[in-house]
Write a protein that holds these residues in place. Structure first.
Motif, PDB file in Angstrom:
ATOM      1  N   LEU A 149      -4.037  -4.246  -4.899  1.00  0.00           N
ATOM      2  CA  LEU A 149      -4.158  -4.477  -3.256  1.00  0.00           C
ATOM      3  C   LEU A 149      -5.578  -4.782  -3.059  1.00  0.00           C
ATOM      4  CD1 LEU A 149      -3.236  -0.576  -2.752  1.00  0.00           C
ATOM      5  CD2 LEU A 149      -1.860  -2.681  -2.883  1.00  0.00           C
ATOM      6  N   ASP A 158      -6.644   4.348  -9.126  1.00  0.00           N
ATOM      7  CA  ASP A 158      -7.582   3.209  -9.465  1.00  0.00           C
ATOM      8  C   ASP A 158      -6.731   2.426 -10.373  1.00  0.00           C
ATOM      9  OD1 ASP A 158      -9.941   4.494  -8.349  1.00  0.00           O
ATOM     10  OD2 ASP A 158     -10.526   5.404 -10.379  1.00  0.00           O
ATOM     11  N   SER A 214      -8.937  -5.032  -0.417  1.00  0.00           N
ATOM     12  CA  SER A 214      -9.752  -4.132  -0.218  1.00  0.00           C
ATOM     13  C   SER A 214      -9.509  -3.373   1.089  1.00  0.00           C
ATOM     14  CB  SER A 214     -11.206  -4.525  -0.043  1.00  0.00           C
ATOM     15  OG  SER A 214     -11.256  -5.658   1.173  1.00  0.00           O
ATOM     16  N   ALA A 269      -4.142   0.746  -7.642  1.00  0.00           N
ATOM     17  CA  ALA A 269      -4.575   0.016  -6.348  1.00  0.00           C
ATOM     18  C   ALA A 269      -5.445  -1.389  -6.812  1.00  0.00           C
ATOM     19  CB  ALA A 269      -5.951   1.029  -5.802  1.00  0.00           C
ATOM     20  N   GLN A 270      -5.414  -1.399  -8.081  1.00  0.00           N
ATOM     21  CA  GLN A 270      -6.072  -2.792  -8.433  1.00  0.00           C
ATOM     22  C   GLN A 270      -5.233  -4.055  -7.764  1.00  0.00           C
ATOM     23  OE1 GLN A 270      -6.229  -2.841 -12.866  1.00  0.00           O
ATOM     24  NE2 GLN A 270      -7.701  -1.204 -12.868  1.00  0.00           N
ATOM     25  N   SER A 307       0.683  -1.074  -0.089  1.00  0.00           N
ATOM     26  CA  SER A 307      -0.047   0.069  -0.098  1.00  0.00           C
ATOM     27  C   SER A 307       0.847   1.105  -0.060  1.00  0.00           C
ATOM     28  CB  SER A 307      -0.923   0.070   1.131  1.00  0.00           C
ATOM     29  OG  SER A 307      -0.303  -0.313   2.544  1.00  0.00           O
ATOM     30  N   GLN A 314      -5.747   4.815  -0.018  1.00  0.00           N
ATOM     31  CA  GLN A 314      -6.370   5.775  -0.359  1.00  0.00           C
ATOM     32  C   GLN A 314      -6.237   7.177   0.661  1.00  0.00           C
ATOM     33  OE1 GLN A 314     -10.801   5.199  -1.195  1.00  0.00           O
ATOM     34  NE2 GLN A 314     -10.715   6.651  -2.806  1.00  0.00           N
ATOM     35  N   ASP A 353      -6.280  -2.906   2.097  1.00  0.00           N
ATOM     36  CA  ASP A 353      -4.997  -2.175   1.824  1.00  0.00           C
ATOM     37  C   ASP A 353      -5.497  -0.963   0.974  1.00  0.00           C
ATOM     38  OD1 ASP A 353      -3.483  -3.658   3.396  1.00  0.00           O
ATOM     39  OD2 ASP A 353      -2.582  -4.880   1.713  1.00  0.00           O
ATOM     40  N   ARG A 354      -6.395  -1.310  -0.012  1.00  0.00           N
ATOM     41  CA  ARG A 354      -6.764  -0.114  -0.823  1.00  0.00           C
ATOM     42  C   ARG A 354      -7.488   0.901   0.023  1.00  0.00           C
ATOM     43  NH1 ARG A 354      -9.039   0.129  -6.516  1.00  0.00           N
ATOM     44  NH2 ARG A 354     -10.212   1.710  -6.512  1.00  0.00           N
TER      45      ARG A 354
END
Length: 439
Positions: free
Chosen positions: A38, A32, A40, A35-36, A10, A47, A42-43
């Motif tokens: 990662l 976007d 959910s 972060a694909q 991350s 963010q 870690d996303r």
């Protein structure tokens, strides 16, 4: 970015987003894409780190600058971004232990290709952790612009404009509104906001109405956009954008041309009343999102997506035309915090020229008796009031034609134009003028 090190995925992704934005990409698009890879959890963490760092960059830079003998300008850009990310973790992310924020930043500098800066990163962040409560900022009463530039984390030229226009206290309220984390709002389609809230409740999703925007629903944590959109037919849309659709007051059964439609929220909102909406955008990728949003709620037949240059629109005249013009986006800095660091004073003149060109093209598409709605998400007069006034001076066949009662009176200026301000309404900024072509 070089390999090696034990830096979390991350944090690596966060640094890559900042690097891509420095290269000219938009933060949401870069995030976007990266972060694909990662999961959910870690996303969401990444963010917060990315958008928070952009949001408070001015404040962070002021603090870092006080700890650097040669100032920020002496740093390699990658090292500066590593320091910014580390500083945000120390200052704002209570879930991150200080030792982890520092050690991960040191390793991130190494894998970013700056191993010689590892000691500097360690020393500066350790010093920041020790001195965070004692570092001083300019006094608001003595120098409001300096305060809003540093603690308020906005470019100096913008806060000086806003102080000159609204006064120091209102400018401070605007900056503080920009620095809050944005809430999640949806705009139900085909059902009322009350019915949408009932369905959300059945799905155990908490929500609130928006008093000044009756078509909007605020989604409360922990629910996210995916859960809300699975429960009701809707688009994610700030109340300011929903108010533009209400203000437009598209005639029932009209054919509408939306000249800058992506991602399609306003086009779909107008499709509730219109017979058909031709939705144009120059980007094939962005116009595909319009089609996807329309198909998701079963309204594919109401929207006609078209890849087109709106300076040369391939349409016949229609009864209603919406030009949601490209702009500086100064009303959306809370939602797009990287925008405040990207926009420059020169952009105002360049975008005003483009907006004038687009207005000329849009005007030619309006049938006699029809309406042209010009809107932006900017707060700047050069892009809003001045564009409309110049257009009306050059086009005597058009006149202001606001539809009374569509939006609350406090959101309409003396000339009948929609003006939504973040410091007043607590949502994005928006401007719109409804102009009629004489029959």
């Amino acid at each position: 970015m070089a390999g090696g090190g034990q830096v979390t995925a991350s944090r690596r992704a966060a640094l890559e987003v900042l690097q891509r934005v420095r290269g000219g990409d938009l933060a949401d698009r870069a995030f976007d894409h990266l972060a694909q890879r990662l999961d959910s959890r870690d996303r969401g963490w990444a963010q917060e780190l990315v958008y928070g760092t952009f949001r408070l960059r001015g404040r962070i830079d002021h603090m870092l600058g006080a700890l650097l003998r040669d100032g920020l300008a002496s740093l390699d850009p990658d090292v500066l971004d590593v320091l910014r990310l580390g500083a945000y973790q120390l200052l704002e992310m209570d879930s991150v232990p200080a030792y982890a924020a520092v050690s991960q930043s040191v390793d991130l500098a190494r894998i970013a290709g700056a191993p010689r800066a590892a000691g500097l990163v360690n020393g500066v962040l350790q010093n920041l952790q020790r001195r965070r409560e004692t570092l001083r900022f300019p006094d608001f009463d003595r120098d409001p612009a300096a305060y809003l530039e540093t603690w308020g984390s906005h470019p100096r030229w913008l806060v000086e404009r806003w102080i000159a226009r609204w006064g120091a206290d209102d400018a401070r309220a605007l900056v503080e509104a920009d620095d809050r984390r944005p809430e999640l709002y949806i705009r139900p389609l085909g059902i009322s906001a009350d019915e949408a809230r009932a369905r959300l409740g059945e799905a155990e999703i908490a929500s609130e109405p928006v008093a000044f925007s009756p078509d909007s629903v605020k989604i409360l944590p922990p629910a996210g956009a995916l859960e809300a959109l699975a429960a009701v037919p809707a688009v994610v849309q700030d109340p300011a954008a929903a108010l533009v659709v209400r203000y437009a007051a598209v005639p029932e059964g009209a054919t509408v041309i939306d000249l800058a439609a992506a991602p399609g929220g306003k086009a779909l909102g107008m499709a509730e009343r219109a017979a058909h909406v031709a939705a144009a955008d120059l980007s094939p990728r962005r116009i595909a999102r319009v089609a996807e949003n329309a198909a998701r709620i079963g309204w594919g037949g109401r929207i006609g997506p078209v890849v087109a240059d709106s300076r040369h629109p391939p349409f016949r005249a229609a009864g209603a035309v919406l030009l949601d013009a490209p702009c500086t986006g100064t009303g959306t800095f809370r939602r797009h915090p990287d925008g405040r660091w990207r926009v420059t004073p020169d952009d105002l003149a360049a975008l005003a020229a483009l907006q004038t060109e687009l207005l000329e093209a849009a005007a030619a598409l309006v049938k006699p008796g029809g309406v042209l709605v010009y809107s932006t998400c900017s707060l700047e007069r050069e892009e809003n009031e001045e564009r409309v006034e110049a257009f009306l001076a050059d086009h005597p066949d058009f006149e202001p034609r606001p539809e009374p009662g569509t939006v609350p009176a406090e959101l309409v200026d003396a000339a009948g134009r929609l003006c939504v301000l973040p410091q007043r309404q607590g949502v994005d900024g928006a401007f719109a003028a409804r102009l009629g072509r004489r029959g």
